[in-house]
Motif scaffolding. Structure first.
Motif, PDB file in Angstrom:
ATOM      1  N   LEU A  36       0.827  -1.204   0.000  1.00  0.00           N
ATOM      2  CA  LEU A  36       0.000   0.000   0.000  1.00  0.00           C
ATOM      3  C   LEU A  36       0.865   1.259   0.000  1.00  0.00           C
ATOM      4  O   LEU A  36       0.595   2.214  -0.748  1.00  0.00           O
ATOM      5  N   GLU A  37       1.903   1.260   0.834  1.00  0.00           N
ATOM      6  CA  GLU A  37       2.820   2.403   0.851  1.00  0.00           C
ATOM      7  C   GLU A  37       3.530   2.560  -0.487  1.00  0.00           C
ATOM      8  O   GLU A  37       3.690   3.682  -0.993  1.00  0.00           O
ATOM      9  N   TRP A  38       3.951   1.462  -1.077  1.00  0.00           N
ATOM     10  CA  TRP A  38       4.623   1.481  -2.385  1.00  0.00           C
ATOM     11  C   TRP A  38       3.694   2.058  -3.453  1.00  0.00           C
ATOM     12  O   TRP A  38       4.105   2.891  -4.265  1.00  0.00           O
ATOM     13  N   LEU A  39       2.447   1.599  -3.467  1.00  0.00           N
ATOM     14  CA  LEU A  39       1.484   2.110  -4.449  1.00  0.00           C
ATOM     15  C   LEU A  39       1.261   3.603  -4.267  1.00  0.00           C
ATOM     16  O   LEU A  39       1.183   4.359  -5.249  1.00  0.00           O
ATOM     17  N   GLY A  44       1.757   7.022  -6.914  1.00  0.00           N
ATOM     18  CA  GLY A  44       0.785   8.092  -6.724  1.00  0.00           C
ATOM     19  C   GLY A  44      -0.656   7.626  -6.576  1.00  0.00           C
ATOM     20  O   GLY A  44      -1.586   8.366  -6.917  1.00  0.00           O
ATOM     21  N   ALA A  45      -0.855   6.422  -6.067  1.00  0.00           N
ATOM     22  CA  ALA A  45      -2.219   5.917  -5.893  1.00  0.00           C
ATOM     23  C   ALA A  45      -3.016   6.887  -5.037  1.00  0.00           C
ATOM     24  O   ALA A  45      -2.530   7.408  -4.032  1.00  0.00           O
ATOM     25  N   GLU A  46      -4.248   7.114  -5.476  1.00  0.00           N
ATOM     26  CA  GLU A  46      -5.149   7.992  -4.735  1.00  0.00           C
ATOM     27  C   GLU A  46      -6.290   7.223  -4.097  1.00  0.00           C
ATOM     28  O   GLU A  46      -7.130   7.794  -3.411  1.00  0.00           O
ATOM     29  N   GLY A  47      -6.340   5.931  -4.335  1.00  0.00           N
ATOM     30  CA  GLY A  47      -7.351   5.051  -3.784  1.00  0.00           C
ATOM     31  C   GLY A  47      -7.079   3.655  -4.286  1.00  0.00           C
ATOM     32  O   GLY A  47      -6.266   3.467  -5.194  1.00  0.00           O
ATOM     33  N   ARG A  72       0.524   3.667  10.013  1.00  0.00           N
ATOM     34  CA  ARG A  72       1.438   4.131   8.965  1.00  0.00           C
ATOM     35  C   ARG A  72       0.906   5.369   8.224  1.00  0.00           C
ATOM     36  O   ARG A  72       1.536   5.843   7.294  1.00  0.00           O
ATOM     37  N   LYS A  73      -0.276   5.830   8.630  1.00  0.00           N
ATOM     38  CA  LYS A  73      -0.882   7.010   8.014  1.00  0.00           C
ATOM     39  C   LYS A  73      -1.050   6.849   6.502  1.00  0.00           C
ATOM     40  O   LYS A  73      -0.685   7.721   5.714  1.00  0.00           O
ATOM     41  N   ILE A  74      -1.584   5.708   6.121  1.00  0.00           N
ATOM     42  CA  ILE A  74      -1.882   5.434   4.709  1.00  0.00           C
ATOM     43  C   ILE A  74      -3.309   5.925   4.463  1.00  0.00           C
ATOM     44  O   ILE A  74      -4.277   5.209   4.704  1.00  0.00           O
ATOM     45  N   VAL A  75      -3.417   7.167   4.027  1.00  0.00           N
ATOM     46  CA  VAL A  75      -4.722   7.802   3.874  1.00  0.00           C
ATOM     47  C   VAL A  75      -5.174   7.652   2.418  1.00  0.00           C
ATOM     48  O   VAL A  75      -5.050   8.569   1.611  1.00  0.00           O
ATOM     49  N   LEU A  76      -5.656   6.458   2.109  1.00  0.00           N
ATOM     50  CA  LEU A  76      -6.171   6.161   0.779  1.00  0.00           C
ATOM     51  C   LEU A  76      -7.564   5.557   0.934  1.00  0.00           C
ATOM     52  O   LEU A  76      -7.729   4.586   1.673  1.00  0.00           O
TER      53      LEU A  76
END
Length: 168
Positions: A36-39, A44-47, A72-76
Motif C-alpha cells: 500500500l505504501e509502495w502504491l 501516486g495511488a489515490e485510492g 502508517r498514516k496510509i490515507v487512501l
C-alpha cells in the motif's frame, strides 16, 4: 490489489475455489501494508480496491491491516468485497476508520431458500446486520445478487429487491 487467495466456502455458483483452491492463504499484514505504501509513494495511488474473494475471512488479519493503515498514516480510500458472515460491527468500524468507503457483500438472494440452494450458508439476518453495520459506519454498500436462479419466483425476486433497497 489481491491480498489473499482461496475460499473455503465453496458456494455452488462460484469458481473461486476452483481457480485459487479451497484453502484460504493470506499475505502477511506487513507485506500488504508495504505494498500500500509502495502504491501510494511510488505510483501516486489515490485510492485502491481489494480484489480478494473474502477480504475479512481472517478477522485477526484484517484487524492488523486496518490498524497498520492507521499507524502508517496510509490515507487512501478503498473498497472491497466480503461475505456478510465474516464481518462484525467492530471489524466494520475498524475498516471505516482505515478509510474503507465501499463494501460489496455477496448476498446472492434475499430469499433464504435460494441462498440455501446456492450453498451460500449465510442467513438473511447476517446479511441485514452486515448492511446495517456498514451503513452505520458510513460505508457505501453494494451487493452481488443472482436473478433468475432455478427456482426463482416473483416472490423470491421481490425478497431480493427488498434486501437491495435496505442498502439504499
Amino acid at each position: 490489489i489481491m491480498t489473499s487467495r482461496g475460499c473455503p466456502f465453496q458456494c455452488s455458483f462460484c469458481v473461486a475455489a476452483q481457480m485459487f483452491g479451497a484453502r484460504f492463504r493470506g499475505r502477511s499484514p506487513k507485506n500488504v501494508l508495504d505494498e500500500l505504501e509502495w502504491l501510494r509513494d511510488e505510483h501516486g495511488a489515490e485510492g485502491l480496491s481489494f480484489h480478494d474473494d473474502t477480504l475479512a475471512f481472517d478477522r485477526k488479519r484484517i484487524t492488523e491491516i486496518c490498524d497498520g493503515i492507521k499507524e502508517r498514516k496510509i490515507v487512501l480510500p478503498w473498497g472491497c468485497g466480503t461475505r456478510a458472515d465474516t464481518v462484525t460491527k467492530e471489524i466494520l468500524a475498524k475498516m471505516s476508520r482505515a478509510h474503507c468507503n465501499e463494501i460489496c457483500f455477496g448476498v446472492e438472494s434475499g430469499c433464504q431458500r435460494i441462498r440455501d440452494s446456492l450453498k451460500k450458508r449465510v442467513s438473511t439476518e447476517q446479511c441485514e446486520n452486515a448492511i446495517k453495520w456498514a451503513k452505520d459506519e458510513g460505508i457505501f454498500v453494494t451487493m452481488s445478487v443472482i436473478l433468475g436462479y432455478p427456482g426463482e419466483t416473483k416472490e423470491t425476486l421481490m425478497e431480493t429487491l427488498d434486501l437491495v433497497h435496505k442498502a439504499e
